[in-house]
Design a protein around this motif. Structure first.
Motif, PDB file in Angstrom:
ATOM      1  N   SER A 303      70.713  -7.383  67.419  1.00  0.00           N
ATOM      2  CA  SER A 303      72.060  -6.835  67.556  1.00  0.00           C
ATOM      3  C   SER A 303      72.829  -7.511  68.686  1.00  0.00           C
ATOM      4  N   GLN A 304      72.109  -8.143  69.625  1.00  0.00           N
ATOM      5  CA  GLN A 304      72.758  -8.858  70.728  1.00  0.00           C
ATOM      6  C   GLN A 304      73.063 -10.314  70.381  1.00  0.00           C
ATOM      7  N   ALA A 305      72.567 -10.795  69.243  1.00  0.00           N
ATOM      8  CA  ALA A 305      72.733 -12.212  68.896  1.00  0.00           C
ATOM      9  C   ALA A 305      74.192 -12.657  68.915  1.00  0.00           C
ATOM     10  N   PRO A 306      75.154 -11.872  68.377  1.00  0.00           N
ATOM     11  CA  PRO A 306      76.550 -12.311  68.473  1.00  0.00           C
ATOM     12  C   PRO A 306      77.015 -12.517  69.914  1.00  0.00           C
ATOM     13  N   SER A 307      76.554 -11.667  70.834  1.00  0.00           N
ATOM     14  CA  SER A 307      76.914 -11.843  72.249  1.00  0.00           C
ATOM     15  C   SER A 307      76.307 -13.118  72.809  1.00  0.00           C
ATOM     16  N   VAL A 308      75.043 -13.404  72.442  1.00  0.00           N
ATOM     17  CA  VAL A 308      74.398 -14.636  72.903  1.00  0.00           C
ATOM     18  C   VAL A 308      75.182 -15.846  72.405  1.00  0.00           C
ATOM     19  N   ILE A 309      75.600 -15.809  71.141  1.00  0.00           N
ATOM     20  CA  ILE A 309      76.351 -16.937  70.571  1.00  0.00           C
ATOM     21  C   ILE A 309      77.694 -17.094  71.271  1.00  0.00           C
ATOM     22  N   ARG A 310      78.369 -15.977  71.549  1.00  0.00           N
ATOM     23  CA  ARG A 310      79.645 -16.076  72.278  1.00  0.00           C
ATOM     24  C   ARG A 310      79.429 -16.682  73.658  1.00  0.00           C
ATOM     25  N   GLY A 311      78.288 -16.352  74.282  1.00  0.00           N
ATOM     26  CA  GLY A 311      77.977 -16.927  75.583  1.00  0.00           C
ATOM     27  C   GLY A 311      77.736 -18.428  75.498  1.00  0.00           C
ATOM     28  N   ILE A 312      76.957 -18.858  74.501  1.00  0.00           N
ATOM     29  CA  ILE A 312      76.700 -20.286  74.311  1.00  0.00           C
ATOM     30  C   ILE A 312      78.000 -21.023  74.023  1.00  0.00           C
ATOM     31  N   TYR A 313      78.820 -20.448  73.160  1.00  0.00           N
ATOM     32  CA  TYR A 313      80.121 -21.033  72.799  1.00  0.00           C
ATOM     33  C   TYR A 313      80.988 -21.239  74.039  1.00  0.00           C
ATOM     34  N   ARG A 314      81.127 -20.208  74.840  1.00  0.00           N
ATOM     35  CA  ARG A 314      81.948 -20.320  76.046  1.00  0.00           C
ATOM     36  C   ARG A 314      81.349 -21.337  77.013  1.00  0.00           C
ATOM     37  N   TYR A 315      80.047 -21.372  77.140  1.00  0.00           N
ATOM     38  CA  TYR A 315      79.379 -22.326  78.034  1.00  0.00           C
ATOM     39  C   TYR A 315      79.629 -23.762  77.570  1.00  0.00           C
ATOM     40  N   HIS A 316      79.480 -23.998  76.266  1.00  0.00           N
ATOM     41  CA  HIS A 316      79.704 -25.343  75.738  1.00  0.00           C
ATOM     42  C   HIS A 316      81.136 -25.811  75.966  1.00  0.00           C
ATOM     43  N   VAL A 317      82.103 -24.914  75.773  1.00  0.00           N
ATOM     44  CA  VAL A 317      83.512 -25.317  75.837  1.00  0.00           C
ATOM     45  C   VAL A 317      84.040 -25.312  77.275  1.00  0.00           C
ATOM     46  N   LYS A 318      83.912 -24.192  77.976  1.00  0.00           N
ATOM     47  CA  LYS A 318      84.523 -24.038  79.292  1.00  0.00           C
ATOM     48  C   LYS A 318      83.711 -24.703  80.410  1.00  0.00           C
ATOM     49  N   SER A 319      82.394 -24.689  80.289  1.00  0.00           N
ATOM     50  CA  SER A 319      81.562 -25.234  81.356  1.00  0.00           C
ATOM     51  C   SER A 319      81.206 -26.698  81.134  1.00  0.00           C
ATOM     52  N   LEU A 320      80.911 -27.082  79.869  1.00  0.00           N
ATOM     53  CA  LEU A 320      80.480 -28.446  79.571  1.00  0.00           C
ATOM     54  C   LEU A 320      81.633 -29.351  79.147  1.00  0.00           C
ATOM     55  N   GLY A 321      82.752 -28.751  78.721  1.00  0.00           N
ATOM     56  CA  GLY A 321      83.907 -29.552  78.335  1.00  0.00           C
ATOM     57  C   GLY A 321      83.900 -30.035  76.906  1.00  0.00           C
ATOM     58  N   TRP A 322      83.099 -29.412  76.020  1.00  0.00           N
ATOM     59  CA  TRP A 322      83.062 -29.813  74.615  1.00  0.00           C
ATOM     60  C   TRP A 322      84.242 -29.207  73.865  1.00  0.00           C
ATOM     61  N   ARG A 323      84.518 -29.714  72.675  1.00  0.00           N
ATOM     62  CA  ARG A 323      85.640 -29.239  71.889  1.00  0.00           C
ATOM     63  C   ARG A 323      85.366 -27.870  71.258  1.00  0.00           C
ATOM     64  N   ASP A 324      84.086 -27.503  71.090  1.00  0.00           N
ATOM     65  CA  ASP A 324      83.693 -26.277  70.404  1.00  0.00           C
ATOM     66  C   ASP A 324      82.208 -26.096  70.668  1.00  0.00           C
ATOM     67  N   ILE A 325      81.612 -25.042  70.151  1.00  0.00           N
ATOM     68  CA  ILE A 325      80.166 -24.890  70.220  1.00  0.00           C
ATOM     69  C   ILE A 325      79.531 -26.107  69.544  1.00  0.00           C
ATOM     70  N   GLY A 326      78.396 -26.574  70.055  1.00  0.00           N
ATOM     71  CA  GLY A 326      77.822 -27.821  69.565  1.00  0.00           C
ATOM     72  C   GLY A 326      77.126 -27.731  68.224  1.00  0.00           C
ATOM     73  N   TYR A 327      76.491 -26.589  67.937  1.00  0.00           N
ATOM     74  CA  TYR A 327      75.701 -26.449  66.716  1.00  0.00           C
ATOM     75  C   TYR A 327      76.582 -26.123  65.515  1.00  0.00           C
ATOM     76  N   ASN A 328      76.173 -26.608  64.349  1.00  0.00           N
ATOM     77  CA  ASN A 328      76.883 -26.266  63.111  1.00  0.00           C
ATOM     78  C   ASN A 328      76.521 -24.879  62.612  1.00  0.00           C
ATOM     79  N   PHE A 329      75.277 -24.478  62.846  1.00  0.00           N
ATOM     80  CA  PHE A 329      74.811 -23.146  62.452  1.00  0.00           C
ATOM     81  C   PHE A 329      73.810 -22.655  63.495  1.00  0.00           C
ATOM     82  N   LEU A 330      73.673 -21.330  63.571  1.00  0.00           N
ATOM     83  CA  LEU A 330      72.641 -20.719  64.413  1.00  0.00           C
ATOM     84  C   LEU A 330      71.895 -19.689  63.588  1.00  0.00           C
TER      85      LEU A 330
END
Length: 456
Positions: A303-330
């Motif tokens: 049930s926490q998986a969506p929160s984990v994905i939102r965290g990874i997404y924000r980390y990839h974009v705001k912290s690492l400078g990527w255009r979006d989350i890196g993975y195509n699927f999780l």
């Protein structure tokens, strides 16, 4: 695959007529949108705290020379942590450990290891994403759950032998830590509004410009604004594929494709679409799937998986400078499948998952860490179900081999043609531990199951 792309763009244009904004399609493989709008009503936006690290005083015997970090301190609530630095090409030779305090309590965790080698998950050399000037080096992110206190230490290790001159003094030298070390504390934000089956008008009316665009590229699979792309039977999936191919099919065998699995959309896991770049980036085809683990740890519930994905997404974009989350699927530990990088689940979306091999591939990350922990059976089954369907759209045999051209990495030089399994582990394309030894050992099972689901 022109049928899928054309139909989605057509739906996007039609959707624009019914919304108070317009979607405009650029040349080639990009869709550009107008100005940002607020988040969907009811969603709680996330945040990122970025704290500079400094050299820790040697007031305790346990601290190593040159160790950097932060002493215990109160911070705004967060759930995911990582460390970044200025140069994306620099490698952190050392250990990163964090302790956190559970939100609203006085309980501190023990020291937890953070995976330091994360540069192998990155945009390919020579791409606009890689050359944007925004990228930073980083550790993998670690999910720690709701916390409001943190302590971190980054310990340099002895320099590799090739960096020393061979003397006894030099052999004990430490590798310098990368410049500009910062601790990133990510709050993934609150859950999106409860799902269900709202009326079409209310669902469309709740969408922002960006979320409408991300949904429209899947609108031939599910209604605009849907939280989930529903599963289909094998027969339904075959009929859909035959239709997109103009009714052409092998009368005896039919198309080799697995039944379309249920996929949680970006809207379903609560993506803040204002974070990512507005355009979608595509490659030519999908010839292979690289399997990863997120290295975020296994301390989460499904049930926490969506929160984990939102965290990874924000980390990839705001912290690492990527255009979006890196993975195509999780895929989570229960086998639930989630849409990753925006652009359409049937499309050959260019990811940032396997440095050197992001072209003509898809990246699938199992949420968790599987070097010493066994991957759940459901997660391996999720990989098989997803690849049986997605690779089937492109006529690819999951148990076969394919040739890919390297864009440059630490295993294969730029331009080298490499023969790999269609379903490969990250370590097959780059010298890394990912996707973890125990998940890698299950890829044979994933290949055979995926091929069987295709009817091979």
């Amino acid at each position: 695959m022109r049928g899928f792309l054309a139909s989605s763009i057509g739906v996007a244009c039609a959707a624009a007529l019914s919304l108070p904004f317009a979607l405009s399609s650029g040349a080639g493989a990009a869709t550009t949108l107008s100005a940002a709008r607020p988040l969907t009503a009811g969603a709680v936006p996330g945040s990122t705290q970025s704290l500079p690290l400094s050299v820790l005083p040697r007031d305790r015997v346990l601290r190593a020379p040159g160790e950097q970090g932060l002493t215990q301190r109160d911070v705004h609530p967060f759930s995911l942590v990582g460390v970044v630095w200025d140069d994306p090409s620099a490698v952190l030779e050392g250990r990163v450990q964090v302790r956190t305090r559970a939100k609203g309590t006085t309980h501190w965790s023990g020291w937890q290891e953070v995976e330091t080698h994360n540069g192998d998950h990155a945009p390919d050399p020579g791409t606009a994403e890689r050359d944007s000037g925004r990228l930073r080096g980083s550790t993998a992110p670690l999910w720690v759950g709701a916390s409001d206190g943190v302590e971190v230490r980054v310990r340099p290790q002895a320099a590799p032998a090739h960096r020393t001159a061979g003397s006894a003094a030099n052999s004990a030298a430490q590798a310098p830590l990368p410049k500009g070390l910062r601790l990133e504390l990510v709050d993934p934000g609150g859950e999106p509004p409860p799902g269900g089956a709202p009326a079409e008008a209310s669902r469309v009316g709740a969408l922002t410009v960006e979320s409408a665009a991300a949904s429209a590229v899947n609108a031939d699979l599910a209604p605009l604004g849907a939280d989930v792309i529903p599963a289909l039977s094998k027969k339904e999936t075959e009929n859909e594929l035959i239709e997109t191919r103009g009714g052409e099919a092998d009368v005896k065998a039919g198309p080799y494709i697995g039944p379309r699995p249920r996929i949680v959309t970006r809207k379903g896991w609560g993506a803040d679409e204002t974070l990512r770049e507005s355009a979608f980036a595509y490659t030519s085809s999908v010839k292979a799937a690289f399997v990863h683990h997120s290295a975020t740890g296994n301390n989460y519930t499904c049930s926490q998986a969506p929160s984990v994905i939102r965290g990874i997404y924000r980390y990839h974009v705001k912290s690492l400078g990527w255009r979006d989350i890196g993975y195509n699927f999780l895929v989570d530990k229960c086998g639930n499948i989630y849409e990753g990088r925006a652009g359409g689940v049937t499309k050959p979306v260019m990811g940032a998952h396997t440095l050197g091999f992001n072209s003509n591939t898809m990246g699938v990350a199992v949420i968790g860490t599987f070097e010493s922990s066994k991957p759940p059976v459901a997660a391996v089954e999720g990989i098989a179900q997803l690849t049986a369907w997605k690779l089937g759209l492109y006529g690819v045999n999951p148990s076969g081999k394919t040739y890919l051209t390297s864009a440059g990495g630490n295993l294969y030089s730029k331009g080298k043609s490499v023969r790999l399994n269609v379903i490969s582990g990250h370590r097959d394309g780059f010298a890394t531990e990912c996707p973890g030894r125990l998940l890698y050992d299950k890829l044979g099972t994933a290949r055979s199951t995926s091929a069987s689901l295709q009817g091979r």
